[in-house]
Design a protein around this motif. Structure first.
Motif, PDB file in Angstrom:
ATOM      1  N   GLN A  30       0.842  -1.174  -0.118  1.00  0.00           N
ATOM      2  CA  GLN A  30      -0.074  -0.026   0.111  1.00  0.00           C
ATOM      3  C   GLN A  30       0.813   1.260  -0.002  1.00  0.00           C
ATOM      4  O   GLN A  30       2.110   1.178   0.600  1.00  0.00           O
ATOM      5  CB  GLN A  30      -0.925  -0.115   1.263  1.00  0.00           C
ATOM      6  CG  GLN A  30      -1.664  -1.322   1.490  1.00  0.00           C
ATOM      7  CD  GLN A  30      -2.802  -1.327   0.204  1.00  0.00           C
ATOM      8  OE1 GLN A  30      -3.535  -0.180   0.000  1.00  0.00           O
ATOM      9  NE2 GLN A  30      -2.899  -2.281  -0.019  1.00  0.00           N
ATOM     10  N   VAL A  31       0.554   2.236  -0.821  1.00  0.00           N
ATOM     11  CA  VAL A  31       1.162   3.449  -0.790  1.00  0.00           C
ATOM     12  C   VAL A  31       0.026   4.523  -0.605  1.00  0.00           C
ATOM     13  O   VAL A  31      -0.502   5.249  -1.278  1.00  0.00           O
ATOM     14  CB  VAL A  31       1.891   4.074  -2.177  1.00  0.00           C
ATOM     15  CG1 VAL A  31       2.732   5.119  -2.011  1.00  0.00           C
ATOM     16  CG2 VAL A  31       2.837   2.687  -2.544  1.00  0.00           C
ATOM     17  N   PRO A  32      -0.427   4.470   0.959  1.00  0.00           N
ATOM     18  CA  PRO A  32      -1.560   5.385   1.073  1.00  0.00           C
ATOM     19  C   PRO A  32      -1.471   6.981   0.754  1.00  0.00           C
ATOM     20  O   PRO A  32      -0.712   7.497   1.099  1.00  0.00           O
ATOM     21  CB  PRO A  32      -1.867   5.369   2.697  1.00  0.00           C
ATOM     22  CG  PRO A  32      -0.432   4.866   3.147  1.00  0.00           C
ATOM     23  CD  PRO A  32       0.372   3.982   2.053  1.00  0.00           C
ATOM     24  N   ASP A  33      -2.387   7.240   0.187  1.00  0.00           N
ATOM     25  CA  ASP A  33      -2.584   8.845  -0.221  1.00  0.00           C
ATOM     26  C   ASP A  33      -2.694   9.740   0.808  1.00  0.00           C
ATOM     27  O   ASP A  33      -3.915   9.288   1.668  1.00  0.00           O
ATOM     28  CB  ASP A  33      -3.514   9.042  -1.398  1.00  0.00           C
ATOM     29  CG  ASP A  33      -3.792  10.400  -1.668  1.00  0.00           C
ATOM     30  OD1 ASP A  33      -3.039  11.144  -2.237  1.00  0.00           O
ATOM     31  OD2 ASP A  33      -5.018  11.120  -1.271  1.00  0.00           O
ATOM     32  N   LEU A  34      -1.952  10.555   1.445  1.00  0.00           N
ATOM     33  CA  LEU A  34      -2.213  11.359   2.455  1.00  0.00           C
ATOM     34  C   LEU A  34      -2.565  13.021   1.797  1.00  0.00           C
ATOM     35  O   LEU A  34      -2.655  13.768   2.863  1.00  0.00           O
ATOM     36  CB  LEU A  34      -0.803  11.282   3.177  1.00  0.00           C
ATOM     37  CG  LEU A  34      -0.652  10.151   3.752  1.00  0.00           C
ATOM     38  CD1 LEU A  34       0.725  10.391   4.338  1.00  0.00           C
ATOM     39  CD2 LEU A  34      -1.697   9.304   4.834  1.00  0.00           C
ATOM     40  N   SER A  35      -3.107  13.084   0.751  1.00  0.00           N
ATOM     41  CA  SER A  35      -3.029  14.425   0.144  1.00  0.00           C
ATOM     42  C   SER A  35      -4.693  14.746  -0.116  1.00  0.00           C
ATOM     43  O   SER A  35      -5.103  15.868   0.160  1.00  0.00           O
ATOM     44  CB  SER A  35      -2.580  14.602  -1.107  1.00  0.00           C
ATOM     45  OG  SER A  35      -2.893  13.765  -2.193  1.00  0.00           O
ATOM     46  N   LEU A  36      -5.469  13.685  -0.557  1.00  0.00           N
ATOM     47  CA  LEU A  36      -6.911  13.977  -1.051  1.00  0.00           C
ATOM     48  C   LEU A  36      -8.131  13.803   0.151  1.00  0.00           C
ATOM     49  O   LEU A  36      -8.581  14.898   0.341  1.00  0.00           O
ATOM     50  CB  LEU A  36      -7.221  13.200  -2.050  1.00  0.00           C
ATOM     51  CG  LEU A  36      -6.600  12.983  -3.354  1.00  0.00           C
ATOM     52  CD1 LEU A  36      -6.943  11.861  -4.358  1.00  0.00           C
ATOM     53  CD2 LEU A  36      -6.646  14.424  -4.118  1.00  0.00           C
ATOM     54  N   TRP A  37      -8.028  12.922   0.893  1.00  0.00           N
ATOM     55  CA  TRP A  37      -9.031  12.946   1.840  1.00  0.00           C
ATOM     56  C   TRP A  37      -8.787  11.915   2.845  1.00  0.00           C
ATOM     57  O   TRP A  37      -9.470  10.903   3.314  1.00  0.00           O
ATOM     58  CB  TRP A  37     -10.641  12.593   1.364  1.00  0.00           C
ATOM     59  CG  TRP A  37     -10.472  11.458   0.333  1.00  0.00           C
ATOM     60  CD1 TRP A  37     -10.495   9.827   0.606  1.00  0.00           C
ATOM     61  CD2 TRP A  37     -10.672  11.372  -0.968  1.00  0.00           C
ATOM     62  NE1 TRP A  37     -10.558   9.387  -0.571  1.00  0.00           N
ATOM     63  CE2 TRP A  37     -10.674  10.302  -1.544  1.00  0.00           C
ATOM     64  CE3 TRP A  37     -10.615  12.497  -1.766  1.00  0.00           C
ATOM     65  CZ2 TRP A  37     -10.716   9.910  -2.889  1.00  0.00           C
ATOM     66  CZ3 TRP A  37     -10.850  12.244  -3.334  1.00  0.00           C
ATOM     67  CH2 TRP A  37     -10.884  10.991  -3.842  1.00  0.00           C
ATOM     68  N   PRO A  38      -7.640  11.955   3.469  1.00  0.00           N
ATOM     69  CA  PRO A  38      -7.005  11.102   4.631  1.00  0.00           C
ATOM     70  C   PRO A  38      -7.792  11.215   5.906  1.00  0.00           C
ATOM     71  O   PRO A  38      -8.251  12.308   6.215  1.00  0.00           O
ATOM     72  CB  PRO A  38      -5.634  11.167   4.750  1.00  0.00           C
ATOM     73  CG  PRO A  38      -5.612  12.539   4.302  1.00  0.00           C
ATOM     74  CD  PRO A  38      -6.499  12.970   3.298  1.00  0.00           C
ATOM     75  N   GLU A  39      -8.200  10.107   6.488  1.00  0.00           N
ATOM     76  CA  GLU A  39      -8.617  10.545   7.886  1.00  0.00           C
ATOM     77  C   GLU A  39      -7.387  10.724   8.936  1.00  0.00           C
ATOM     78  O   GLU A  39      -6.552  10.284   8.990  1.00  0.00           O
ATOM     79  CB  GLU A  39      -8.908   9.184   8.578  1.00  0.00           C
ATOM     80  CG  GLU A  39     -10.408   8.632   7.731  1.00  0.00           C
ATOM     81  CD  GLU A  39     -11.219   7.749   8.658  1.00  0.00           C
ATOM     82  OE1 GLU A  39     -10.919   7.445   9.971  1.00  0.00           O
ATOM     83  OE2 GLU A  39     -12.231   7.254   8.164  1.00  0.00           O
ATOM     84  N   GLU A  40      -7.946  12.060   9.542  1.00  0.00           N
ATOM     85  CA  GLU A  40      -6.890  12.620  10.305  1.00  0.00           C
ATOM     86  C   GLU A  40      -7.538  12.864  11.631  1.00  0.00           C
ATOM     87  O   GLU A  40      -8.692  13.618  11.949  1.00  0.00           O
ATOM     88  CB  GLU A  40      -6.497  14.134   9.832  1.00  0.00           C
ATOM     89  CG  GLU A  40      -5.774  13.984   8.626  1.00  0.00           C
ATOM     90  CD  GLU A  40      -5.484  15.225   7.786  1.00  0.00           C
ATOM     91  OE1 GLU A  40      -5.753  16.181   8.063  1.00  0.00           O
ATOM     92  OE2 GLU A  40      -4.719  15.245   6.704  1.00  0.00           O
TER      93      GLU A  40
END
Length: 352
Positions: free
Chosen positions: A284-294
């Motif tokens: 997995q290369v999780p996207d942290l730019s569009l709509w990540p849970e924070e």
């Protein structure tokens, strides 16, 4: 239901279209402090599920009828692409501000009709071009604006999607409107000019998947050129970027952007090795730019986009980051690309 959705203050919002992305919008707008007061969707099960999640009493299948019952401050249009223009005009005529998921419309005529209606009713429209709101693109745009690359000459923009997505929903509308429109908008945001002419091709080698493989050359009024490429061919074995995020969509969005000026070049990759997860579930290369849970909330570009829209709709900010005029320019360019693909020749953008 998160605590954020229990708020009773803040702007009221109705959402037209509560499919996968519309449901995400409902959550994100509620978390941003808005109160969801109405939902519209043709699917009864989806409608009931989203209504339960956000304790919404007013639901229906027709936006005009819903707006006769409840008059929200804002209507979020997250329905199928062909319905965007009609729903936006309905909401504006009812006196609501409107957030429209991309594309704004499927024709330049409809895009400008939305703009005219907004002006006539003194309402604001924000088009949901989320890529403008990623931290990387914001920094690149700021670099261009302060002259970091000198005189802007050219742009290169590429975006690839999972093949499975094309098979399941990518052919709902010409993929130019689903995928290329992201990078058309980014090109306009960097060039800050109108597209004059386009030339586009599809890959004959792709066979039945030909609509999913598009390459286009855009020429702007100020002499800047841009290449926009899109392919929905990332295999199932490709790295996942969205698999564990808040959107119920497994697969990958793989994009690259380059800004070329006389004094420098800026480059960005949507998938990088900044964070890679190798587990028994795969790579997995999780996207942290569009709509990540924070911290349990929807974050990233979607949160910034909604925050911007709320500021515009409540008069706290001018519509400077996503001007409606530029969204209309993007529709002009996408329409010209579709026509160029049809006729196999360069096409001038239609201007009113």
């Amino acid at each position: 239901m998160t605590g954020a959705a229990d708020r009773t203050t803040g702007p009221t919002v109705a959402i037209a279209g509560v499919g996968r992305f519309g449901a995400l919008h409902a959550r994100a707008w509620a978390e941003a402090g808005a109160r969801i007061v109405g939902l519209v969707d043709p699917d009864a099960d989806r409608l009931a599920g989203t209504a339960r999640a956000h304790r919404v009493e007013r639901t229906g299948t027709d936006l005009a009828a819903l707006l006769d019952q409840v008059r929200p401050d804002i209507v979020v249009v997250a329905s199928d692409e062909a319905s965007h223009a009609g729903l936006a005009v309905t909401a504006l005529t009812a006196g609501c501000h409107v957030f429209v998921e991309k594309p704004l419309a499927l024709s330049a005529a409809d895009a400008w009709r939305i703009a005219d209606t907004a002006r006539a009713h003194d309402r604001q429209v924000v088009a949901g071009h989320i890529s403008r709101f990623t931290a990387q693109m914001s920094r690149m745009r700021a670099g261009v604006e302060r002259g970091a690359v000198g005189r802007l000459c050219a742009l290169r923009l590429r975006r690839d999607f999972s093949r499975a997505w094309f098979l399941s929903f990518g052919d709902r509308v010409d993929p130019v409107w689903e995928s290329c429109v992201h990078d058309i908008d980014l090109a306009i945001s960097f060039a800050r000019a109108r597209v004059r002419r386009v030339m586009a091709m599809r890959s004959a080698a792709a066979g039945d998947a030909a609509p999913s493989v598009v390459s286009a050359l855009l020429e702007f009024d100020n002499g800047v050129i841009a290449t926009v490429e899109s392919a929905w061919l990332v295999p199932a074995a490709g790295p996942g970027t969205l698999d564990d995020g808040p959107l119920d969509l497994d697969g990958a969005i793989v994009g690259e952007a380059e800004v070329l000026g006389l004094d420098g070049i800026l480059k960005q990759r949507l998938v990088s090795d900044a964070l890679v997860e190798w587990t028994t579930a795969g790579v997995q290369v999780p996207d942290l730019s569009l709509w990540p849970e924070e911290d349990g909330l929807v974050g990233g570009a979607l949160r910034r986009e909604i925050g911007y829209a709320l500021a515009v709709f409540t008069g706290r900010r001018e519509p400077d980051l996503m001007p409606l005029e530029q969204a209309c320019w993007g529709v002009e360019a996408a329409e010209a690309i579709v026509e160029s693909l049809r006729v196999g020749a360069p096409v001038q953008t239609a201007r009113r």
